[in-house]
Design a protein around this motif. Sequence first.
Motif, mmCIF file in Angstrom:
data_model
loop_
_atom_site.group_PDB
_atom_site.id
_atom_site.type_symbol
_atom_site.label_atom_id
_atom_site.label_comp_id
_atom_site.label_asym_id
_atom_site.label_seq_id
_atom_site.Cartn_x
_atom_site.Cartn_y
_atom_site.Cartn_z
ATOM 1 N N ASP A 106 0.849 -1.193 0.000
ATOM 2 C CA ASP A 106 0.000 0.000 0.000
ATOM 3 C C ASP A 106 0.886 1.244 0.000
ATOM 4 N N SER A 107 1.498 1.534 -1.142
ATOM 5 C CA SER A 107 2.476 2.626 -1.242
ATOM 6 C C SER A 107 1.882 4.002 -0.938
ATOM 7 N N GLU A 108 0.582 4.149 -1.075
ATOM 8 C CA GLU A 108 -0.058 5.434 -0.801
ATOM 9 C C GLU A 108 -0.570 5.535 0.638
ATOM 10 N N GLN A 110 -3.135 4.093 2.193
ATOM 11 C CA GLN A 110 -4.578 4.270 2.272
ATOM 12 C C GLN A 110 -5.256 3.351 3.292
ATOM 13 N N CYS A 117 -5.352 -5.078 -7.618
ATOM 14 C CA CYS A 117 -3.947 -4.881 -7.254
ATOM 15 C C CYS A 117 -3.423 -6.090 -6.487
#
Length: 174
Positions: A106-108, A110, A117
């Motif tokens: 979860d690179s963002e 969130q 994904c």
Amino acid sequence: MAALTSEEADQASSDLEKRIVEAFDVFDHGGSKTVDVREVGTILRALGCCPTEADIQEIIIQVEDQETSGSVRLDRFLPFVSQLIQENKYPPASPEKLLKAFQTLDSEGQGFLTKECLSRMLTDDVGGVEPFTKEELDEMLAVAVNNESGTIVYEDFINLLMVRLINTTAKFTI
């Protein structure tokens, strides 16, 4: 933690054997006390073990019926798997390790991943990680996807996994 009495240890062992037999029986379609070798991994995972495919192949070598290739008899499976579980050979990842893995994906930041994904990441053969089969992915997504948002809220999913793991293994503590 107090040591178990002999009687408590015997009861725990008996409970463990009952759970193994119950899991085995689900795949014993003919009632012959045998299952197809392809079901060994599913049975082990239903019992709370997390072996790799290579581990499963090694286990199959140990438990496969020598007279009827491709099948596993309960009388050979039960003592072998009972010992594996008592020795805690294939424990699942810790909640902390799972959370860190999801957060890495979860690179963002969130707090969730999309179904698409996660599906892509779990089925791609990348970095020496064993990819999920379609059946494994479908089984996981059936539980992991939040019905309201259509996403995987990973902290909720990890909590669900831990509750299921506790319920599955609580009776096996010897």
